[in-house]
Design a protein around this motif. Structure first.
Motif, PDB file in Angstrom:
ATOM      1  N   ASN A   1      26.568  19.783  37.517  1.00 35.04           N
ATOM      2  CA  ASN A   1      26.940  19.389  38.869  1.00 35.04           C
ATOM      3  C   ASN A   1      28.252  18.626  38.846  1.00 35.04           C
ATOM      4  OD1 ASN A   1      24.626  20.553  39.767  1.00 35.04           O
ATOM      5  ND2 ASN A   1      23.563  18.648  40.199  1.00 35.04           N
ATOM      6  N   SER A   2      29.090  18.928  39.804  1.00 34.86           N
ATOM      7  CA  SER A   2      30.404  18.311  39.851  1.00 34.86           C
ATOM      8  C   SER A   2      30.502  17.219  40.904  1.00 34.86           C
ATOM      9  CB  SER A   2      31.457  19.370  40.165  1.00 34.86           C
ATOM     10  OG  SER A   2      31.237  19.869  41.481  1.00 34.86           O
ATOM     11  N   GLU A   3      29.724  17.364  41.970  1.00 34.21           N
ATOM     12  CA  GLU A   3      29.841  16.492  43.144  1.00 34.21           C
ATOM     13  C   GLU A   3      31.206  16.642  43.804  1.00 34.21           C
ATOM     14  OE1 GLU A   3      27.232  14.915  44.424  1.00 34.21           O
ATOM     15  OE2 GLU A   3      25.986  15.491  42.717  1.00 34.21           O
ATOM     16  N   PHE A   4      31.888  17.787  43.593  1.00 31.00           N
ATOM     17  CA  PHE A   4      33.154  18.041  44.275  1.00 31.00           C
ATOM     18  C   PHE A   4      32.893  18.173  45.774  1.00 31.00           C
ATOM     19  CE2 PHE A   4      35.122  20.438  40.406  1.00 31.00           C
ATOM     20  CZ  PHE A   4      35.345  19.241  39.765  1.00 31.00           C
ATOM     21  N   GLU A   5      33.741  17.544  46.577  1.00 32.02           N
ATOM     22  CA  GLU A   5      33.547  17.567  48.030  1.00 32.02           C
ATOM     23  C   GLU A   5      34.757  18.056  48.807  1.00 32.02           C
ATOM     24  OE1 GLU A   5      30.912  17.217  49.908  1.00 32.02           O
ATOM     25  OE2 GLU A   5      29.597  16.767  48.242  1.00 32.02           O
ATOM     26  N   GLY A   6      35.899  18.121  48.202  1.00 29.68           N
ATOM     27  CA  GLY A   6      37.073  18.577  48.939  1.00 29.68           C
ATOM     28  C   GLY A   6      38.193  18.935  47.987  1.00 29.68           C
ATOM     29  N   ILE A   7      39.070  19.827  48.458  1.00 33.16           N
ATOM     30  CA  ILE A   7      40.205  20.271  47.654  1.00 33.16           C
ATOM     31  C   ILE A   7      41.421  20.418  48.564  1.00 33.16           C
ATOM     32  CG2 ILE A   7      39.474  22.684  47.903  1.00 33.16           C
ATOM     33  CD1 ILE A   7      40.759  23.223  45.130  1.00 33.16           C
ATOM     34  N   VAL A   8      42.572  19.958  48.081  1.00 30.85           N
ATOM     35  CA  VAL A   8      43.845  20.170  48.775  1.00 30.85           C
ATOM     36  C   VAL A   8      44.873  20.596  47.732  1.00 30.85           C
ATOM     37  CG1 VAL A   8      43.418  18.600  50.711  1.00 30.85           C
ATOM     38  CG2 VAL A   8      44.458  17.711  48.620  1.00 30.85           C
TER      39      VAL A   8
ATOM     40  N   TYR B   1      44.309  18.618  44.204  1.00 32.63           N
ATOM     41  CA  TYR B   1      43.573  17.367  44.142  1.00 32.63           C
ATOM     42  C   TYR B   1      42.161  17.643  44.639  1.00 32.63           C
ATOM     43  CZ  TYR B   1      48.393  15.695  44.094  1.00 32.63           C
ATOM     44  OH  TYR B   1      49.720  15.510  43.800  1.00 32.63           O
ATOM     45  N   VAL B   2      41.182  17.284  43.831  1.00 35.67           N
ATOM     46  CA  VAL B   2      39.779  17.499  44.171  1.00 35.67           C
ATOM     47  C   VAL B   2      39.088  16.139  44.191  1.00 35.67           C
ATOM     48  CG1 VAL B   2      37.613  18.565  43.432  1.00 35.67           C
ATOM     49  CG2 VAL B   2      39.769  19.812  43.160  1.00 35.67           C
ATOM     50  N   ILE B   3      38.378  15.856  45.277  1.00 36.70           N
ATOM     51  CA  ILE B   3      37.677  14.579  45.403  1.00 36.70           C
ATOM     52  C   ILE B   3      36.229  14.746  44.951  1.00 36.70           C
ATOM     53  CG2 ILE B   3      36.991  14.861  47.829  1.00 36.70           C
ATOM     54  CD1 ILE B   3      38.209  11.621  46.221  1.00 36.70           C
ATOM     55  N   VAL B   4      35.756  13.782  44.183  1.00 34.59           N
ATOM     56  CA  VAL B   4      34.373  13.739  43.720  1.00 34.59           C
ATOM     57  C   VAL B   4      33.620  12.791  44.651  1.00 34.59           C
ATOM     58  CG1 VAL B   4      32.849  13.124  41.815  1.00 34.59           C
ATOM     59  CG2 VAL B   4      35.076  14.178  41.346  1.00 34.59           C
ATOM     60  N   GLU B   5      32.491  13.269  45.201  1.00 35.96           N
ATOM     61  CA  GLU B   5      31.751  12.466  46.184  1.00 35.96           C
ATOM     62  C   GLU B   5      31.426  11.079  45.643  1.00 35.96           C
ATOM     63  OE1 GLU B   5      27.920  12.621  49.144  1.00 35.96           O
ATOM     64  OE2 GLU B   5      27.974  14.029  47.485  1.00 35.96           O
ATOM     65  N   SER B   6      30.688  11.012  44.588  1.00 36.86           N
ATOM     66  CA  SER B   6      30.433   9.739  43.921  1.00 36.86           C
ATOM     67  C   SER B   6      29.917  10.015  42.519  1.00 36.86           C
ATOM     68  CB  SER B   6      29.455   8.859  44.707  1.00 36.86           C
ATOM     69  OG  SER B   6      28.132   9.234  44.497  1.00 36.86           O
ATOM     70  N   ILE B   7      30.173   9.082  41.639  1.00 39.57           N
ATOM     71  CA  ILE B   7      29.707   9.190  40.259  1.00 39.57           C
ATOM     72  C   ILE B   7      29.115   7.855  39.840  1.00 39.57           C
ATOM     73  CG2 ILE B   7      31.250  11.031  39.502  1.00 39.57           C
ATOM     74  CD1 ILE B   7      33.134   8.923  38.440  1.00 39.57           C
ATOM     75  N   LYS B   8      28.117   7.921  39.006  1.00 41.09           N
ATOM     76  CA  LYS B   8      27.439   6.718  38.515  1.00 41.09           C
ATOM     77  C   LYS B   8      28.244   6.139  37.359  1.00 41.09           C
ATOM     78  CE  LYS B   8      23.512   4.299  38.496  1.00 41.09           C
ATOM     79  NZ  LYS B   8      23.251   3.363  39.546  1.00 41.09           N
ATOM     80  N   LYS B   9      28.611   4.871  37.481  1.00 41.39           N
ATOM     81  CA  LYS B   9      29.305   4.158  36.411  1.00 41.39           C
ATOM     82  C   LYS B   9      28.607   2.821  36.239  1.00 41.39           C
ATOM     83  CE  LYS B   9      33.809   6.241  36.443  1.00 41.39           C
ATOM     84  NZ  LYS B   9      35.233   6.055  36.426  1.00 41.39           N
TER      85      LYS B   9
ATOM     86  N   GLU C   1      26.993   0.818  39.264  1.00 39.15           N
ATOM     87  CA  GLU C   1      27.756   1.128  40.475  1.00 39.15           C
ATOM     88  C   GLU C   1      27.898   2.636  40.675  1.00 39.15           C
ATOM     89  OE1 GLU C   1      30.022  -1.197  42.386  1.00 39.15           O
ATOM     90  OE2 GLU C   1      28.667  -2.738  41.631  1.00 39.15           O
ATOM     91  N   ASN C   2      28.138   3.008  41.910  1.00 40.05           N
ATOM     92  CA  ASN C   2      28.538   4.377  42.255  1.00 40.05           C
ATOM     93  C   ASN C   2      29.955   4.287  42.786  1.00 40.05           C
ATOM     94  OD1 ASN C   2      25.954   5.801  41.897  1.00 40.05           O
ATOM     95  ND2 ASN C   2      25.290   4.419  43.498  1.00 40.05           N
ATOM     96  N   SER C   3      30.846   5.041  42.194  1.00 37.45           N
ATOM     97  CA  SER C   3      32.233   5.040  42.644  1.00 37.45           C
ATOM     98  C   SER C   3      32.678   6.483  42.817  1.00 37.45           C
ATOM     99  CB  SER C   3      33.117   4.284  41.655  1.00 37.45           C
ATOM    100  OG  SER C   3      33.099   4.912  40.400  1.00 37.45           O
ATOM    101  N   SER C   4      33.963   6.700  42.889  1.00 40.19           N
ATOM    102  CA  SER C   4      34.485   8.048  43.075  1.00 40.19           C
ATOM    103  C   SER C   4      35.712   8.235  42.196  1.00 40.19           C
ATOM    104  CB  SER C   4      34.852   8.269  44.551  1.00 40.19           C
ATOM    105  OG  SER C   4      35.287   9.592  44.751  1.00 40.19           O
TER     106      SER C   4
END
Length: 190
Positions: free
Chosen positions: A86-93, A102-110, A113-116
């Motif tokens: 799973n990538s959690e990719f949510e958008g591409i421009v 540029y691809v935005i990741v919805e959120s990732i566990k670090k 915390e959850n960040s992006s």
């Protein structure tokens, strides 16, 4: 409620044209994503972001790291990259000036915390950079949901849409009237 599997299989790519005399959108064509990407039916396609680059429709997925490249006429497409997790990719421009995606990741566990983060790809869709985005989400599945960009004073500026109101999950994220777009300027980017 529609199951994810049913929802995924019913995703379509649609192309519209504006009829200026009738002030309406005319459907020019549509096709199931799965039909445009042959021999890749072992894992469903949870499309989450789309961008038009030259004559290609670029699609990112929540559940795959590969990116679809589909002809504008919807005749065929291909996957570039690996679908391994799973990538959690949510958008591409696409940045025409620098010829980068540029691809935005919805959120990732670090840790706790959850960040992006934003993943940068070259024009061959090879990942060349991952940049942390300094924002924290309480909910793993309520991060960023869309991306746009512009250069402001020669600096790459990202406009990121939060999925939950106030950029929060749970009850607070469902409270209407508190939607957010966060703006970030990346000074040390490629």
């Amino acid at each position: 409620m529609t199951s994810c599997k049913t929802l995924v299989l019913s995703l379509f790519i649609s192309v519209f044209s504006i009829n200026s005399q009738a002030n309406e959108l005319l459907l020019l064509g549509e096709e199931k994503i799965i039909k445009l990407l042959p021999n890749n039916q072992e894992k469903p396609f949870e499309a989450s972001g789309v961008s038009l680059v030259k004559q290609k429709i670029m699609v990112v997925f929540d559940n795959r790291h590969d990116i679809a490249q589909i002809n504008k006429n919807l005749s065929h497409g291909k996957l570039i990259g690996s679908p391994d997790q799973n990538s959690e990719f949510e958008g591409i421009v696409y940045d025409q000036q620098k010829q980068l995606f540029y691809v935005i990741v919805e959120s990732i566990k670090k840790g706790d915390e959850n960040s992006s983060e934003m993943v940068t790809y070259n024009k061959k869709l090879q990942a060349i950079n991952r940049q942390a985005i300094n924002v924290s989400f309480k909910s793993r599945n309520k991060g960023f949901e869309g991306i746009a960009y512009q250069y402001i004073n020669d600096q790459l500026t990202l406009f990121l849409l939060c999925e939950g109101n106030q950029c929060k999950g749970g009850k607070k994220g469902k409270k209407p009237g508190k939607g957010r777009v966060l703006v970030f300027q990346l000074k040390d980017h490629i």
